[in-house]
Write an enzyme that holds these catalytic residues in place. Structure first.
Site, PDB file in Angstrom:
ATOM      1  CG  HIS A 201      -2.106  -0.982   0.921  1.00  0.00           C
ATOM      2  ND1 HIS A 201      -2.173  -2.223   1.494  1.00  0.00           N
ATOM      3  CD2 HIS A 201      -3.168  -0.903   0.081  1.00  0.00           C
ATOM      4  CE1 HIS A 201      -3.243  -2.853   1.041  1.00  0.00           C
ATOM      5  NE2 HIS A 201      -3.866  -2.081   0.190  1.00  0.00           N
ATOM      6  CD  GLU A 443      -9.454  -8.054  -1.596  1.00  0.00           C
ATOM      7  OE1 GLU A 443      -8.450  -7.468  -2.011  1.00  0.00           O
ATOM      8  OE2 GLU A 443     -10.231  -7.538  -0.775  1.00  0.00           O
ATOM      9  CG  ASP A 467      -4.984  -8.446  -0.778  1.00  0.00           C
ATOM     10  OD1 ASP A 467      -3.901  -8.632  -0.204  1.00  0.00           O
ATOM     11  OD2 ASP A 467      -5.703  -7.464  -0.563  1.00  0.00           O
ATOM     12  CB  CYS A 514      -9.971  -2.414  -8.435  1.00  0.00           C
ATOM     13  SG  CYS A 514     -10.239  -3.514  -7.046  1.00  0.00           S
TER      14      CYS A 514
HETATM   15  C1  PEP Z   1      -6.212  -5.704  -4.258  1.00  0.00           C
HETATM   16  O1  PEP Z   1      -5.983  -6.480  -3.332  1.00  0.00           O
HETATM   17  O2  PEP Z   1      -5.902  -5.931  -5.443  1.00  0.00           O
HETATM   18  C2  PEP Z   1      -6.878  -4.416  -3.993  1.00  0.00           C
HETATM   19  C3  PEP Z   1      -7.272  -3.636  -4.966  1.00  0.00           C
HETATM   20  O3  PEP Z   1      -6.987  -4.033  -2.691  1.00  0.00           O
HETATM   21  P1  PEP Z   1      -5.755  -3.477  -1.822  1.00  0.00           P
HETATM   22  O4  PEP Z   1      -4.585  -3.279  -2.742  1.00  0.00           O
HETATM   23  O5  PEP Z   1      -6.200  -2.216  -1.208  1.00  0.00           O
HETATM   24  O6  PEP Z   1      -5.548  -4.575  -0.846  1.00  0.00           O
HETATM   25 MG    MG Z   2      -6.913  -6.146  -1.429  1.00  0.00          MG
END
Ligand code: PEP
Ligand code: MG
Length: 592
Positions: A201, A443, A467, A514
């Protein structure tokens, strides 16, 4: 740019995570305490000095804790501040202090080394006991140790970005997502960390804030000294200390090329995300903060495919109220109306924590009390968020999705709560949109495997590939040491994506992606060919993805996906995908 270093220069290599080139003075923040672990045998004469240092360090740390305790009492009340009593007790524990003192005497080591060794032993023992209270004490011990070591080693306890006075490149052992979110964009030219990976993140935040960044630099925070002059290359993952004139010239050329490419990509802003043979894709953007909507509009995206709401919760002293959240969601929905905004409910845990919530330390936070699991248990927090989203839904085209769904039960529970809060709002006469679409993030591999059942209960799927890859391949998305195993084109990932798309289609619901995979030009044809309907990417990636889509035929993407579905090697898929992208959009590679 990958040539050996020239004389006077020193090149450190890491993982590029946020594009851009910057140069300036370095500021090294809170180095890791690992170096305290190197025992330097001291002369007898130095023992007394170390004992005195320990005493002074303990006094200073006690004073600091008292001060923080007073601040917290003022802000949150005495009960929240009582946690610091436990920290003070650690510092006053005679057994611990005696052991440290004895070690300094016997082993002739520094105060920090002795304290770290003794406290690590306590932390390990306490952490392993199946008792919540004792485990809590282990985390108190960690906090106190870190504070004391910072004092002994003359370091800032907490990184306070407000103390930055001039633009610089930040180097740190690690930078949490919450600290990254605090960086002042005008003063942070770029940053580099010893650890980390592309889908952490922290990296995602750097891209969204458009701060060039390199992670996985191994020992950079130990090797680099504040004040050194350096160039940071966020395209290739390099930090070049003392760059020569020749290097600076070459980078000048690279930046010029990048600017030319950006100009070319700008034309896509008003154009549709359509392939050469007329296949339409929804291209949305990911946002982290309400203020990101300007970047979304400027990028040419068709709305928001992922609003990571946890950044409304971190870096503050108390939880946001329902009203504050309502205002934030309303602001984003109104700014982008009539385009859709997919609000993801709170995804705390993993690498994102709230400083003020006393969440027990976990052995495997990414497998632990995270996202929907946390929300289903912390009902007050979830209720405030769900009510805020429902209320904001009349202000624009809001959709909502749950993160980390692993089974039907979680989805049913969350949907039941939404229903309960709808009824509450009805009773209170507060309006909300009756047609709010609810989706599930896919995910976790188990969710992809039961996507056929999930699809009957939601209006859309959004694949969180960051994830999904981590959990399917058992590769920690933060760990640079195993980054080579983090393989988006692994046959298992391709099959899970395909299963999800097919399950969605059988119930006539759409599937988006996403995760970071959606913004990688090399992955776009594959995702398209696998049948994904929407791609949601960081705003800076929107133009290049659209540029590529407009040069690609859907038939070529399908051919690639058909090949990928039968291929046993992720590498082969990657090669074929790269060949296709090079053929249809060579300019994207010109400056890579
Ligand atoms: C993901 O896991 O791809 C996602 C979009 O969520 P995050 O990156 O916030 O865990
Ligand atoms: Mg995620």
């Amino acid at each position: 740019m990958q040539e050996p270093p020239r004389s006077g220069e020193k090149v450190l290599r890491g993982i590029p995570v946020s594009p851009g080139v910057c140069r300036g003075r370095i500021l090294v923040l809170g180095k890791s305490h690992e170096e305290a672990l190197h025992p330097h045998k001291l002369d007898d004469a130095e023992i007394a000095v170390q004992l005195q240092r320990l005493e002074t360090g303990l006094v200073k740390t006690r004073q600091q804790i008292h001060q923080v305790q007073r601040q917290v009492t003022d802000a949150l009340g005495a009960q929240d501040a009582s946690i610091f009593d436990a920290h003070l007790l650690v510092l006053e524990d005679p057994t611990l202090i005696d052991e440290v003192t004895r070690m300094i005497h016997q082993d002739k080591v520094t105060a920090e080394y002795a304290f770290k060794v003794v406290s690590d032993r306590y932390i390990k023992t306490l952490g392993a006991i199946e008792d919540d209270y004792l485990r809590e004490r282990s985390s108190d011990m960690k906090d106190v140790t870190s504070r004391l070591l910072n004092n002994l080693m003359g370091r800032e306890d907490e990184f306070d970005p407000k103390k930055m006075t001039e633009p610089c490149i930040i180097i740190s052992h690690d930078l949490t997502p919450s600290r990254t979110a605090l960086l002042d964009k005008k003063l942070t030219l770029g940053f580099g960390t010893d650890i980390g990976s592309k889908t952490s993140h922290t990296a995602i935040m750097a891209r969204s804030m458009r701060i060039p960044a390199v992670v996985g630099l191994q020992t950079a925070s130990k090797e680099i000294v504040s004040g050194e002059y350096a160039l940071l290359d966020g395209y290739n993952g390099l930090i070049i200390l003392n760059p020569t004139d020749q290097t600076l010239f070459e980078y000048g050329q690279l930046v010029k090329k990048k600017v030319t490419l950006q100009e070319k990509l700008k034309d896509t802003k008003e154009q549709a995300a359509l392939t050469l043979d007329g296949h339409r894709v929804i291209l949305s953007a990911n946002v982290e903060q309400p203020g990101d909507t300007e970047a979304v509009l400027a990028s040419g995206a068709e709305g928001v495919g992922l609003f990571r709401t946890e950044y409304l919760f971190i870096n503050r002293e108390r939880l946001p109220t329902e009203e504050e959240q309502y205002q934030a969601y309303r602001q984003v929905a109104a700014a982008l109306k009539p385009s859709p905004v997919v609000i993801r409910t709170l995804d705390l845990g993993g690498d994102k924590f709230l400083a003020h919530l006393q969440v027990p330390q976990e052995m495997n936070p990414f497998l632990g009390w995270r996202a929907i699991r946390f929300c289903l248990q912390e009902r007050d927090i979830f209720r405030a968020q769900l009510r805020a989203i429902l209320r904001a839904s009349v202000e624009g085209n809001i959709k909502m999705m749950y993160p980390m769904i692993s089974c039907l039960g979680e989805l049913d529970q969350a949907n039941a709560l939404v229903e309960e809060y709808r009824q509450e709002l009805d009773k209170e006469g507060i309006p909300y949109s009756k047609d709010l679409e609810i989706g599930a993030m896919i995910e976790i591999p188990s969710a992809a495997l039961v996507a056929d059942a999930l699809a009957k209960r939601v209006k859309f799927f959004s694949l969180g590939t960051n994830d999904l890859i981590q959990y399917t391949l058992a590769v920690d998305r933060l760990n640079d040491k195993i980054a080579h195993l983090y393989e988006p084109t692994h046959p298992a990932i391709i099959r899970l994506i395909r299963m999800t798309v097919e399950a969605g289609r059988s119930q006539k619901i759409w599937t988006g992606v996403c995760g970071e995979m959606a913004g990688d030009p090399l992955m776009v044809p594959l995702l398209l060919g696998l049948g994904v309907d929407e791609l949601s990417v960081a705003p800076p990636h929107v133009p290049q993805v659209k540029y590529l889509l407009r040069r690609l035929k859907f038939s070529e993407a399908k051919e690639l996906a058909d090949f990928a579905l039968t291929c046993e090697s992720g590498n082969e898929v990657l090669k074929r995908s790269e060949a296709l992208v090079r053929q249809v959009a060579p300019s994207l590679f010109e400056t890579l």
